[in-house]
Design an enzyme around this catalytic site. Sequence first.
Site, PDB file in Angstrom:
ATOM      1  N   GLU A  55       0.831  -1.208   0.000  1.00  0.00           N
ATOM      2  CA  GLU A  55       0.000   0.000   0.000  1.00  0.00           C
ATOM      3  C   GLU A  55       0.863   1.256   0.000  1.00  0.00           C
ATOM      4  O   GLU A  55       0.586   2.223  -0.716  1.00  0.00           O
ATOM      5  CB  GLU A  55      -0.916   0.028   1.230  1.00  0.00           C
ATOM      6  CG  GLU A  55      -1.905  -1.132   1.297  1.00  0.00           C
ATOM      7  CD  GLU A  55      -1.372  -2.313   2.094  1.00  0.00           C
ATOM      8  OE1 GLU A  55      -0.156  -2.604   2.037  1.00  0.00           O
ATOM      9  OE2 GLU A  55      -2.182  -2.972   2.780  1.00  0.00           O
ATOM     10  N   CYS A  86      -0.141   1.079   7.356  1.00  0.00           N
ATOM     11  CA  CYS A  86      -0.752   1.454   6.083  1.00  0.00           C
ATOM     12  C   CYS A  86      -2.073   2.182   6.301  1.00  0.00           C
ATOM     13  O   CYS A  86      -2.415   3.098   5.553  1.00  0.00           O
ATOM     14  CB  CYS A  86      -0.931   0.225   5.211  1.00  0.00           C
ATOM     15  SG  CYS A  86       0.651  -0.463   4.680  1.00  0.00           S
TER      16      CYS A  86
HETATM   17 ZN   LIG Z   1       1.011  -2.366   5.844  1.00  0.00          ZN
END
Ligand SMILES: [Zn+2]
Length: 156
Positions: A55, A86
């Site tokens: 990500e 993330c």
């Molecule tokens: Zn992550």
Amino acid sequence: MNHEKYLKQTIQLAVENARNDGGPFGALVVDKQGIVVGTGQNKVTSSNDPTAHAEIQAIREACNKLETFQLSDCILYTSCEPCPMCLGAIYWARVEKVYYAADQKLAAAGGFDDQFIYEEINKTYEQRKIPFYTIDLSEKNAPFEEWLKQDNKVEY
Ligand SMILES: [Zn+2]
């Protein structure tokens, strides 16, 4: 927007990465027109970068390509439910929404359990595995004072 199509692509990226000694994670950032502006695969071990999650990689590439630090009109697709790091990056990037395939439980069964980080967040500093210490320095507010004085700062 064909969400399923993009999500399937993240799974392909993840499978391909796992096959090539990478982590089993893939992600895409897609803009309003349906154009893929960022692609990410987990490169933690291959680049010796603990923050190189799929990500984050996809967000970096998209921001770089679009020359912006906010992805407000973009959707993030990821092969697995984002970890707490993330999750934070997703909020800072201000993407419009997130689609994920595998959930936290599947990740844990695959050997990627990030539940402990969620648990750490709710603990007091004294209870956490990694201790945090603050030292009461007289100049601790200087960076914010300097920031607030700037007339042409780019707010974010
Ligand atoms: Zn992550």
